[in-house]
Write a protein that holds these residues in place. Structure first.
Motif, PDB file in Angstrom:
ATOM      1  N   UNK A  53      14.277   0.040 -11.872  1.00 52.93           N
ATOM      2  CA  UNK A  53      14.154  -1.133 -12.848  1.00 52.93           C
ATOM      3  C   UNK A  53      12.790  -1.651 -12.808  1.00 52.93           C
ATOM      4  N   UNK A  54      12.176  -1.819 -11.665  1.00 53.94           N
ATOM      5  CA  UNK A  54      10.756  -2.373 -11.435  1.00 53.94           C
ATOM      6  C   UNK A  54       9.811  -1.089 -10.394  1.00 53.94           C
ATOM      7  N   UNK A  55       9.498  -0.136 -10.818  1.00 51.16           N
ATOM      8  CA  UNK A  55       8.947   0.944  -9.823  1.00 51.16           C
ATOM      9  C   UNK A  55       7.631   0.532  -9.613  1.00 51.16           C
ATOM     10  N   UNK A  56       7.131   1.018  -8.352  1.00 47.30           N
ATOM     11  CA  UNK A  56       5.644   0.635  -7.857  1.00 47.30           C
ATOM     12  C   UNK A  56       4.786   1.596  -8.808  1.00 47.30           C
ATOM     13  N   UNK A  57       3.731   0.863  -9.038  1.00 51.79           N
ATOM     14  CA  UNK A  57       2.593   1.459  -9.757  1.00 51.79           C
ATOM     15  C   UNK A  57       1.214   1.085  -9.169  1.00 51.79           C
ATOM     16  N   UNK A  58       0.339   1.966  -9.040  1.00 53.47           N
ATOM     17  CA  UNK A  58      -0.952   1.932  -8.319  1.00 53.47           C
ATOM     18  C   UNK A  58      -1.685   1.233  -9.337  1.00 53.47           C
ATOM     19  N   UNK A  59      -2.280   0.206  -8.901  1.00 54.33           N
ATOM     20  CA  UNK A  59      -3.104  -0.739  -9.634  1.00 54.33           C
ATOM     21  C   UNK A  59      -4.370  -0.882  -9.163  1.00 54.33           C
TER      22      UNK A  59
ATOM     23  N   UNK B 176       0.979  -1.211  -0.132  1.00 48.27           N
ATOM     24  CA  UNK B 176      -0.235   0.025   0.029  1.00 48.27           C
ATOM     25  C   UNK B 176       0.913   1.148   0.037  1.00 48.27           C
ATOM     26  N   UNK B 177       0.497   2.105  -1.143  1.00 47.82           N
ATOM     27  CA  UNK B 177       1.491   3.443  -1.002  1.00 47.82           C
ATOM     28  C   UNK B 177       0.441   4.485  -1.281  1.00 47.82           C
ATOM     29  N   UNK B 178       0.812   5.990  -0.771  1.00 48.89           N
ATOM     30  CA  UNK B 178       0.045   6.814  -1.170  1.00 48.89           C
ATOM     31  C   UNK B 178      -0.112   7.196  -2.595  1.00 48.89           C
ATOM     32  N   UNK B 179      -1.337   7.211  -3.216  1.00 46.12           N
ATOM     33  CA  UNK B 179      -1.363   7.492  -4.507  1.00 46.12           C
ATOM     34  C   UNK B 179      -0.787   8.827  -4.797  1.00 46.12           C
ATOM     35  N   UNK B 180       0.048   9.271  -5.556  1.00 43.12           N
ATOM     36  CA  UNK B 180       0.383  10.721  -6.127  1.00 43.12           C
ATOM     37  C   UNK B 180      -0.837  11.513  -6.573  1.00 43.12           C
ATOM     38  N   UNK B 181      -1.871  10.717  -7.313  1.00 44.90           N
ATOM     39  CA  UNK B 181      -2.889  11.847  -7.968  1.00 44.90           C
ATOM     40  C   UNK B 181      -3.881  11.974  -6.962  1.00 44.90           C
ATOM     41  N   UNK B 182      -4.249  11.088  -6.084  1.00 44.38           N
ATOM     42  CA  UNK B 182      -5.412  11.212  -5.167  1.00 44.38           C
ATOM     43  C   UNK B 182      -4.857  11.653  -3.710  1.00 44.38           C
ATOM     44  N   UNK B 183      -3.558  11.372  -3.319  1.00 46.80           N
ATOM     45  CA  UNK B 183      -3.251  11.687  -2.026  1.00 46.80           C
ATOM     46  C   UNK B 183      -3.773  10.679  -1.044  1.00 46.80           C
ATOM     47  N   UNK B 184      -4.313   9.565  -1.378  1.00 46.51           N
ATOM     48  CA  UNK B 184      -5.024   8.594  -0.542  1.00 46.51           C
ATOM     49  C   UNK B 184      -4.225   7.140  -0.872  1.00 46.51           C
ATOM     50  N   UNK B 185      -4.139   6.364   0.419  1.00 51.65           N
ATOM     51  CA  UNK B 185      -3.371   4.977   0.130  1.00 51.65           C
ATOM     52  C   UNK B 185      -4.349   4.126  -0.932  1.00 51.65           C
TER      53      UNK B 185
END
Length: 230
Positions: free
Chosen positions: A168-174, A136-145
């Protein structure tokens, strides 16, 4: 013979007012129905994303891969013991690893924001076996987890990479509908623990997805059981 009587100005203004009122009512109803339909479509799409990501996680855990030699770009690299960070060659740069772990499940300081790293031969894209991760990361677009995913192009024979950002393998919100991830592991299929950092794989894995609606979606997996995607 008298000429036909026309409409008075008052009658015309009254008719125009009534027509405007009817048009406003129809437009408001149509707009409301359109917004309701769009909201329903977004909710359905969100539920579909949650089901899809849950299915993908179960599918990949069932393909848990423990060998450190197949599908590796550098088969000559040395294996590392668990709990010791080592460095393995990856072309011109050096990659730090967490050791030859089968799977890493780790809690963080934030509740329901746990980290899961493992090798799988069931990939979101491509073939073979490599390392994947969920957290779980903070979404850069919404500012929410939100639930994030990463997949390396190849499995490092020295072990799993650390969960920190890696170009090499960045985290991306799915899946923005998933705002929390809880993990449980069992070595014997009966007793459960919240973290896993061993050479052997657990007998059972239970994960819970916390949704933005407050609902929970839980699944239990026997890792390494080869089966078709369902």
């Amino acid at each position: 013979m008298r000429a036909p009587r026309g409409f008075t100005l008052l009658e015309i203004l009254t008719a125009l007012a009534l027509a405007t009122l009817v048009y406003a009512l129809v437009s408001s109803t149509t707009l409301h129905l359109s917004r309701t339909a769009r909201a329903a479509n977004r909710a359905a799409e969100g539920r579909a994303r949650v089901v899809r990501i849950s299915e993908q996680l179960r599918w990949q855990l069932r393909g848990l891969f423990t060998s450190t030699q197949e599908d590796s770009a550098d088969p000559t690299a040395a294996k590392a013991s668990t709990g010791v960070q080592t460095e393995a060659r990856s072309g011109p740069r050096r990659v730090r690893t967490l050791g030859a772990l089968a799977l890493l499940g780790r809690r963080t300081q934030e509740p329901d924001q746990e980290i899961l790293l493992f090798r799988s031969n069931r990939l979101e894209r491509g073939n073979g076996a490599t390392e994947v991760g969920y957290r779980i990361l903070v979404d850069s677009e919404t500012g929410r987890p939100a639930l994030a995913y990463r997949q390396y192009p190849w499995a490092d024979p020295a072990g799993l990479r650390p969960p920190e950002d890696d170009p090499e393998a960045p985290w991306r919100v799915v899946c923005r509908e998933v705002v929390g991830l809880r993990l449980e592991f069992s070595a014997d299929g009966q007793t459960w623990q919240r973290e896993w950092e061993r050479l052997e794989r657990p007998r059972r894995i239970r994960f819970t997805l916390v949704l933005d609606s407050g609902a929970l979606l839980q699944a239990e997996v026997v890792p390494g059981v080869e089966a078709g995607r369902w």
